[in-house]
Design an enzyme around this catalytic site. Structure first.
Site, PDB file in Angstrom:
ATOM      1  N   ASP A  82       0.819  -1.213   0.000  1.00 46.29           N
ATOM      2  CA  ASP A  82       0.000   0.000   0.000  1.00 46.29           C
ATOM      3  C   ASP A  82       0.851   1.259   0.000  1.00 46.29           C
ATOM      4  O   ASP A  82       0.312   2.366   0.023  1.00 46.29           O
ATOM      5  CB  ASP A  82      -0.976   0.007   1.191  1.00 46.29           C
ATOM      6  N   GLU A  90      13.195   2.211  14.279  1.00 51.83           N
ATOM      7  CA  GLU A  90      13.008   3.266  13.270  1.00 51.83           C
ATOM      8  C   GLU A  90      12.741   4.573  13.987  1.00 51.83           C
ATOM      9  O   GLU A  90      13.624   5.412  14.115  1.00 51.83           O
ATOM     10  CB  GLU A  90      11.853   2.913  12.326  1.00 51.83           C
ATOM     11  N   ASP A 111      10.963   0.687   1.219  1.00 47.54           N
ATOM     12  CA  ASP A 111       9.900   0.943   2.195  1.00 47.54           C
ATOM     13  C   ASP A 111       8.589   1.276   1.487  1.00 47.54           C
ATOM     14  O   ASP A 111       7.717   0.430   1.358  1.00 47.54           O
ATOM     15  CB  ASP A 111      10.296   2.040   3.169  1.00 47.54           C
TER      16      ASP A 111
END
Length: 376
Positions: A28, A216, A305
């Site tokens: 997505d 992260e 990513d």
């Protein structure tokens, strides 16, 4: 002459042609902007901030470039919003495989959260089967275009929700049908991976693979929990491991115990340079920890990513690193072999990809330089 030739940084065309392996990419986070516009029209989704593909692409990059992981994650409401039907999931998955193959990616693990695609009436199994069918179609189209790619799926559970065990069981049921592993994602702060220990314990009992988004936006405690409490095979990002590494002015480096453990155990780091800049995990490409982690021989890998939000591709990620660190084809091959070694498919299949696809691909590119030098 050979060593000078092989130390030359590759051109953009050589970077694109080089075989690449992608371990951290969200389904997505990578739809084509034009596809989003068309799917919004077809499904009646009327909340897109822009209805023209180029302007929509610009909006995603600008909205994601906030320095905040939480703001970055908000952009996904629009991509997920149009991915609520079988046809939409099939199309986005097929185009994902097609786009990656055209960019030189020969193996990819693409992750998505089935629980986020149920608003149109689909069940979890229907979501998984639609995405898998799309990946297989994308592989077929890639072959027809003269490219090769193999795509596996990682089923993601959202760390702020309570369906991790259910999604882990789903990943296990489909592990021989295109799903290669499990993941948890979402905002790290306030949602530690230890909330989902039942899912990780189940996967370990089933001898299944999983990665965890850790290190992260949140630091060393997130990495420690992912490894020592949960038993993660890989670290999604893991960029904050740099907080446990001290580099003195004279260039000497001292690793803390957690960093030493990560390096000694060869735990793969799914590093995503452009995304890390957008979310504030690194201030610039030059200051991104990947440079030091490469020098220290951590199991570092390069990833995209979210290709839409970061306006990136695997080739662009390597272009940034080549420009910043003057990486060569040898460096690119090192990152790529690292990634293939760390994939969640069987050992013999990983070895075949390394020996039959990746190494020959880089050898061909290097031999072009030798031929060019000889001609001069």
């Amino acid at each position: 002459m050979v060593s000078e030739s092989l130390s030359t940084v590759p051109t953009k065309e050589q970077i694109r042609r080089a075989p690449k392996v992608l371990l951290h990419d969200h389904l997505d986070g990578g739809p084509r902007p034009a596809t989003l516009v068309e799917l919004a029209r077809e499904t009646g989704y009327d909340q897109l901030p822009e209805n023209e593909a180029d302007r929509l692409a610009d909006w995603f990059r600008e909205a994601a470039d906030s320095g905040s992981l939480e703001r970055y994650l908000e952009t996904f409401s629009h991509t997920v919003g149009v991915m609520q039907t079988r046809d939409a999931l099939f199309r986005v998955a097929a185009e994902c495989a097609e786009d990656l193959a055209a960019d030189g990616v020969v193996y990819a693990e693409i992750r998505y959260a089935p629980e986020q695609h149920l608003e149109g009436g689909l069940g979890l199994e229907e979501v998984v089967e639609a995405v898998d069918a799309g990946f297989r179609e994308g592989e077929r189209r890639a072959r027809a275009a003269g490219h090769r790619i193999r795509v596996g799926a990682l089923l993601t559970a959202m760390r702020h929700a309570a369906r991790a065990l259910e999604i882990a069981e789903l990943a296990n049921r489909y592990r021989d049908l295109g799903v290669v592993g499990f993941d948890i994602a979402g905002a790290e702060a306030g949602h530690p991976p230890t909330r989902h220990l039942d899912a990780f314990e189940y996967l370990k009992r089933e001898n299944n693979h999983f990665t965890i988004h850790a290190g992260e936006a949140f630091g060393l405690p997130s990495i420690w929990q992912a490894l020592q409490w949960c038993g993660a095979d890989r670290l999604g990002h893991g960029v904050r491991i740099i907080d446990d590494i001290q580099e003195a002015d004279d260039g000497t480096v001292k690793l803390g115990r957690l960093a030493s453990y990560v390096r000694d155990k060869r735990i793969p780091l799914e590093l995503c340079p452009s995304s890390n800049l957008q979310t504030g995990a690194a201030p610039s490409y030059a200051e991104h920890p990947i440079g030091l982690l490469r020098r220290l021989h951590f199991r570092a890998t390069v990833n995209t990513d979210n290709r839409l939000m970061s306006g990136t591709s695997m080739s662009r990620e390597f272009e940034h690193l080549v420009d910043t660190f003057q990486y060569t084809l040898d460096d690119m091959q090192w990152f790529t072999v690292n990634a293939m070694k760390s994939a969640f498919i069987p050992f013999d299949e990983r070895l075949a990809m390394i020996n039959d696809v990746i190494k020959p691909g880089y050898s061909t590119l290097k031999s072009e330089w030798l031929f060019k030098d000889a001609a001069h």
